[in-house]
Design an enzyme around this catalytic site. Sequence first.
Site, PDB file in Angstrom:
ATOM      1  N   HIS A  68      -0.431   7.625  -2.214  1.00 26.12           N
ATOM      2  CA  HIS A  68      -0.892   5.986  -2.486  1.00 26.12           C
ATOM      3  C   HIS A  68      -1.854   5.532  -3.482  1.00 26.12           C
ATOM      4  O   HIS A  68      -1.520   4.475  -4.178  1.00 26.12           O
ATOM      5  CB  HIS A  68      -0.826   4.819  -1.376  1.00 26.12           C
ATOM      6  CG  HIS A  68      -1.686   3.299  -1.505  1.00 26.12           C
ATOM      7  ND1 HIS A  68      -0.156   2.810  -1.304  1.00 26.12           N
ATOM      8  CD2 HIS A  68      -2.531   2.955  -1.437  1.00 26.12           C
ATOM      9  CE1 HIS A  68      -1.260   1.699  -1.374  1.00 26.12           C
ATOM     10  NE2 HIS A  68      -2.354   1.295  -1.215  1.00 26.12           N
ATOM     11  N   HIS A 114       2.430  -3.997   1.524  1.00 25.86           N
ATOM     12  CA  HIS A 114       2.025  -3.755   2.645  1.00 25.86           C
ATOM     13  C   HIS A 114       2.597  -3.847   3.659  1.00 25.86           C
ATOM     14  O   HIS A 114       2.999  -4.079   4.540  1.00 25.86           O
ATOM     15  CB  HIS A 114       1.007  -5.254   3.140  1.00 25.86           C
ATOM     16  CG  HIS A 114      -0.464  -4.572   2.763  1.00 25.86           C
ATOM     17  ND1 HIS A 114      -0.919  -4.907   4.006  1.00 25.86           N
ATOM     18  CD2 HIS A 114      -1.123  -3.678   2.655  1.00 25.86           C
ATOM     19  CE1 HIS A 114      -2.314  -4.521   3.938  1.00 25.86           C
ATOM     20  NE2 HIS A 114      -2.425  -4.128   3.349  1.00 25.86           N
TER      21      HIS A 114
END
Length: 750
Positions: A68, A114
Amino acid sequence: MRWSHAIALAGGVMSGMAVALPGEPAVDLALAQAQGLSAQEYRRIERLLGRTPTWTELGMFAVMWSEHCSYKSSRHLLAQFKSTHRRVVQGMGENAGAVAIGGGFLVVFKIESHNHPSFIEPYQGAATGVGGILRDIFAMGARPIASLNSLKFGDLDQPHTRHLLRGVVGGIGGYGNCVGVPTVGGEVSFDAAYQDNILVNAFCLGLAREGELQSAKARGVGNPVLYVGAATGRDGIHGASLLASAEFGADQDKRPTVQVGDPFTEKLLIEACLEAVRTGAVVALQDMGAAGLTSSSSEMAARGGLGIELDLDCLPLRESNLTPYEMLLSESQERMLIVVERGRESEIQAVFEKWDLHAIKIGELCAAPRFRVRYRGQWVADLPVGALTDEAPAYDRPLEAITAPPAPAPVQPCPTPAQALRRLLDCPTVASKRWVFRQYDSLVQSNTVLGPGGDAAVIRIKGLARALALSVDSTSRVCARDPYLGAIAAVCKAARNVACVGARPLAISDCLNYGNPERPGVMWQFARGVAGIRDAAAALDTPVVSGNVSFYNETQGRAIPPTPTIAMVGLFEDAAPPLRPWFKVPGEAIVLLRSGVPRLAASEFQALFGGGDELGTIDLARERALVDLLVTLHARGLISSAHDVAEGGLVVALAEACFNPHCLLGAQVALPAPGELWEQLFGEGPSSVIVSLPRTRVDGVLALAAERALQARMIGEVSARPRLVVEPGIDEAVDELLGIYEGALPRRLT
């Protein structure tokens, strides 16, 4: 005496050796692997440091080298995107991209994911997704003025899907409404392929004046580093950084890793940060997002080629017993890091005190490019800044083409055209999303010209005779069959939606949602998707200026379909009223504009009833010609409405165009020929648009389309009688169709 030297004298000799604290575990390979690092990566860390890392340092590497944060599987492919363009002021590499729109203004925008947090805790996962993307925008010195989202859920007939939908929509509305940024559009779809991995992609756009764009690049040896915003707690540790860097298992409970947001603090933070930027004392500004204080401080220093020293004893804490590991990795929300010109700290602190927020000096920049962290008189981390950032591993993972899945088996028997229309209008992906967007405040700030429910949102800019169009789109069913063609289709769909309101597409932000990159088939899908976006963006002259990669969207080896989500920003050169998607005037002609032949493959019709195997092709030159035609028709005032033919095909688009919110209208239509009946009625790709216009202008519009080698044909007229008549086989009351369309989600959710 310089602040860093004072720390050194108080804490002992600056040896370059961090110490382990009592009670911390002894670091070894097994512990590193438990943190998500591979054996190869752990050995690399040992070589970079020349020693075994401390527990605190290991945590810092684990988050910064996560997929990420480091983009270790994707960054070599993302280099294909080009941000260079006469309008682009800031491309990839900062918190968000920035594009000049004239009149002395810039628009700043980005989309990011998200997904995993929202699946685990839907309300807070979605809410903090909104908060995080807002911070990326005002970190650039831009005021957030509009938000959109792209949401993908599983089968709505499943109770857990309904729970997730309610939670995600509640979180987006709860945060966005309170913080005062309108949610003006987006997309929502449902497919069993997302049953175990929903997608929550959040987009935000902000406005800044030319010359006032804020950087996240640290400058100035000796400049102080200020911590601003909310206090640090334990929420979010190993949240976005590691939660989004591994696939789900069958029995994992990761709820404690989901951050908790406070929109009221965020609103104060927006105002305080923008006011601070206007003082001219701010050198660099960065959100404490994924990996928290570790990422914000190391990335700012690395961008400037400097080092940074932090004192954790100065950190404002919600709980008094946090360890250095927890302080550095916490992803508590509503926090920013600011580098300020030395000597102007009190000026900035006064701004934040005015807004009842923390603004505390916790460190300073130094010439030696090292990241050093002090806690209770000891250095608990001491390593090269580049080891966390520039030295993060980069993988050119193997690719392996995979065979497209077979066309889905029919869920229902093939009906008559009228029955198919009714069932499609009742399909959750096609049906009205009013149940969703009525929970969002789309009017706050009083700039919204067109809000949710149309082809694109439109935002005015006060004091400027220009406006913006915004759309977020994806084409996951096409991507599942052909990841390259599907990515092209997503870019074209977003551009077409912006053009349908009359705006010229400007630039793109993308959110690339894929499965496990360690699987060669997934990496092949990703590489093909990047290539598709690259080619479509170049053909449409819409540079990619920002974005996000979300890997590991899979559970127990079952990956989502490749889902690149495209956020498109368009510009109105003047403040002329935008086009609406619905018919306005009885008696006007309905003209169908097409860049190719519609197909049933990968359509909503196929998902329900089967049929159609070939996707066909997309002619990018004609796609650009269609966009240009729509912008030209609007600029010359030749058409009254325009509506994209998307999910459900032509007949669904015609029905939606009859749903004028002021007065229901009808349409009398004869199908264009030649073509197969079902494809003409319900086919979806490539691009098609229906426009309405006075009959006296039809010949001129057809001529303009012919000049661009586009298919164009008058297929009928708008009727004052609210019935949709499509020959052959459809003659339906518009109010009944509207009832099906508007009632599909509420009847499943109440």
